[in-house]
Design an enzyme around this catalytic site. Structure first.
Site, PDB file in Angstrom:
ATOM      1  N   GLU A  56      19.723 -17.115  -9.569  1.00  0.00           N
ATOM      2  CA  GLU A  56      20.383 -18.067 -10.256  1.00  0.00           C
ATOM      3  C   GLU A  56      22.119 -17.778 -10.051  1.00  0.00           C
ATOM      4  O   GLU A  56      22.591 -18.887  -9.708  1.00  0.00           O
ATOM      5  CB  GLU A  56      20.086 -18.310 -11.762  1.00  0.00           C
ATOM      6  N   CYS A  83      15.817 -15.090 -16.832  1.00  0.00           N
ATOM      7  CA  CYS A  83      15.874 -14.020 -17.855  1.00  0.00           C
ATOM      8  C   CYS A  83      16.845 -14.402 -19.081  1.00  0.00           C
ATOM      9  O   CYS A  83      17.801 -15.071 -18.936  1.00  0.00           O
ATOM     10  CB  CYS A  83      16.348 -12.497 -17.156  1.00  0.00           C
ATOM     11  N   ARG A 191       3.355   0.077   5.245  1.00  0.00           N
ATOM     12  CA  ARG A 191       3.723   1.108   4.457  1.00  0.00           C
ATOM     13  C   ARG A 191       5.102   0.884   3.782  1.00  0.00           C
ATOM     14  O   ARG A 191       5.458   1.403   2.639  1.00  0.00           O
ATOM     15  CB  ARG A 191       3.738   2.425   5.053  1.00  0.00           C
ATOM     16  N   THR A 203      -8.713  14.816   3.575  1.00  0.00           N
ATOM     17  CA  THR A 203      -8.145  14.236   4.594  1.00  0.00           C
ATOM     18  C   THR A 203      -6.575  14.948   4.744  1.00  0.00           C
ATOM     19  O   THR A 203      -6.390  14.798   6.157  1.00  0.00           O
ATOM     20  CB  THR A 203      -7.994  12.786   4.224  1.00  0.00           C
ATOM     21  N   LEU A 211       2.021  10.047   6.865  1.00  0.00           N
ATOM     22  CA  LEU A 211       1.960   8.890   5.686  1.00  0.00           C
ATOM     23  C   LEU A 211       3.543   8.327   5.766  1.00  0.00           C
ATOM     24  O   LEU A 211       3.551   7.811   4.527  1.00  0.00           O
ATOM     25  CB  LEU A 211       1.363   9.096   4.457  1.00  0.00           C
ATOM     26  N   GLY A 252      -9.860   9.917   2.504  1.00  0.00           N
ATOM     27  CA  GLY A 252     -11.049   9.401   3.131  1.00  0.00           C
ATOM     28  C   GLY A 252     -11.970   8.537   2.064  1.00  0.00           C
ATOM     29  O   GLY A 252     -11.740   8.095   1.379  1.00  0.00           O
ATOM     30  N   THR A 255     -12.473   9.134  -1.721  1.00  0.00           N
ATOM     31  CA  THR A 255     -11.391   9.006  -2.233  1.00  0.00           C
ATOM     32  C   THR A 255     -11.565   7.300  -2.323  1.00  0.00           C
ATOM     33  O   THR A 255     -11.012   6.993  -3.446  1.00  0.00           O
ATOM     34  CB  THR A 255     -10.156   9.216  -1.709  1.00  0.00           C
TER      35      THR A 255
END
Length: 315
Positions: A56, A83, A191, A203, A211, A252, A255
């Site tokens: 805004e 807000c 990611r 894994t 990752l 894997g 999990t």
């Protein structure tokens, strides 16, 4: 064009603007705002970066001096409730009141504890015409991570895996690259958009996955490994403490299945390769009642995305 169609048109513009803040607004929500006078846009803005001006504020700042006198006859559209509290910036509801616009159109209410309807109530108490719920589902979907985090007090959880055409995650226990270089790039894009990522101990020890984001621009997600006494509840507690609003579970199989068995996920992304391996670790078993939101052929593979029908973001 009737008022409803007009509201939808300008709320869609708010959503377009809001999405521009995808990477830098976190952990704040993505928000867009548009100021309109008799069908003409006087100003627009979005929340660019956490700690900086809200949508805004940027929208009002973009109004040229010659158009300032038109504000009392104008409408401001905003994808998320303004807000009403002092945080890193002053309340946007106060700024709207100060500028004197005659009407406010809000996409959806803010679930954050410091807001939760207070901004809307503050505007209505001054007799401003406030409309709430225009493109509400789309507005909530855009900020599904933020809504899940503040409504369920856990990150938005995405289960992700790649598998063979016959439903295996590997080739008789040996790692198999079901993804192509192009679809791997899409994984890195995913990611970059999410806050955290987790794999299991097996894994991690067998494949040593980085990752990280290497094939896309953006930050790498926070890395976690389950096992050796570190379980799902501790993981979720750490995400809450660090305000990590989204989590990719990359496997894997054990999990992934542990999250599925707990019904602890919001979205599933499956990449299916045409390769047939005829044996190996079976892909996880999903429950019934999931909703297909996208099925896409990419570089010879198929990417499928599913979500819960009764997801919190549209309730």
């Amino acid at each position: 064009m009737n008022q409803n169609a007009t509201d939808v048109r300008f709320m869609r513009r708010c959503l377009q603007l809001a999405a521009c803040g995808r990477l830098l607004s976190r952990p704040n929500p993505m928000v867009g705002a548009v100021i309109v006078h008799e069908g003409r846009i006087l100003g627009e803005g979005y929340h660019v970066r956490c700690g900086e001006a809200h949508a805004e504020v940027n929208a009002f700042a973009s109004v040229v001096p010659d158009d300032e006198p038109l504000l009392p006859q104008s409408t401001i559209y905003v994808s998320l409730e303004p807000c009403a509290h002092y945080g890193k910036t002053p309340p946007c509801a106060d700024l709207i009141l100060k500028k004197g616009v005659k009407r406010v159109v809000v996409g959806c209410q803010d679930p954050f504890a410091e807001v939760q309807g207070r901004g809307i109530a503050k505007l209505r108490q001054t007799c401003i015409d406030v409309t709430v719920g225009v493109l509400e589902e789309e507005c909530r979907w855009l900020n599904r991570r933020f809504f899940t985090f503040h409504s369920l007090h856990r990150p938005y959880i995405i289960l992700k895996w790649a598998q063979s055409a016959d439903g295996f995650l590997d080739d008789h226990g040996r790692a198999y690259a079901f993804s192509t270089p192009f679809t791997q790039m899409l994984v890195h894009r995913l990611r970059a958009r999410e806050d955290a990522i987790v794999v299991g101990r097996v894994t991690d020890e067998r494949e040593h996955p980085q990752l990280t984001v290497r094939c896309w621009a953006g930050p790498s997600p926070a890395r976690f490994v389950l096992g050796n006494g570190y379980g799902i509840e501790q993981l979720l507690a750490d995400c809450r403490e660090r305000q990590l609003q989204s989590l990719i579970v990359e496997g894997g199989a054990q999990t992934l299945q542990s999250f599925i068995d707990r019904r602890l996920f919001d979205e599933v992304r499956i990449e299916k390769s045409p390769a047939v391996v005829a044996g190996g670790t079976k892909a996880p078993v999903l429950p019934s009642g999931l909703r297909l939101i996208k099925r896409q052929a990419v570089d010879g593979n198929e990417i499928i995305r599913l979500i819960h029908d009764s997801r919190i973001i549209v309730e």
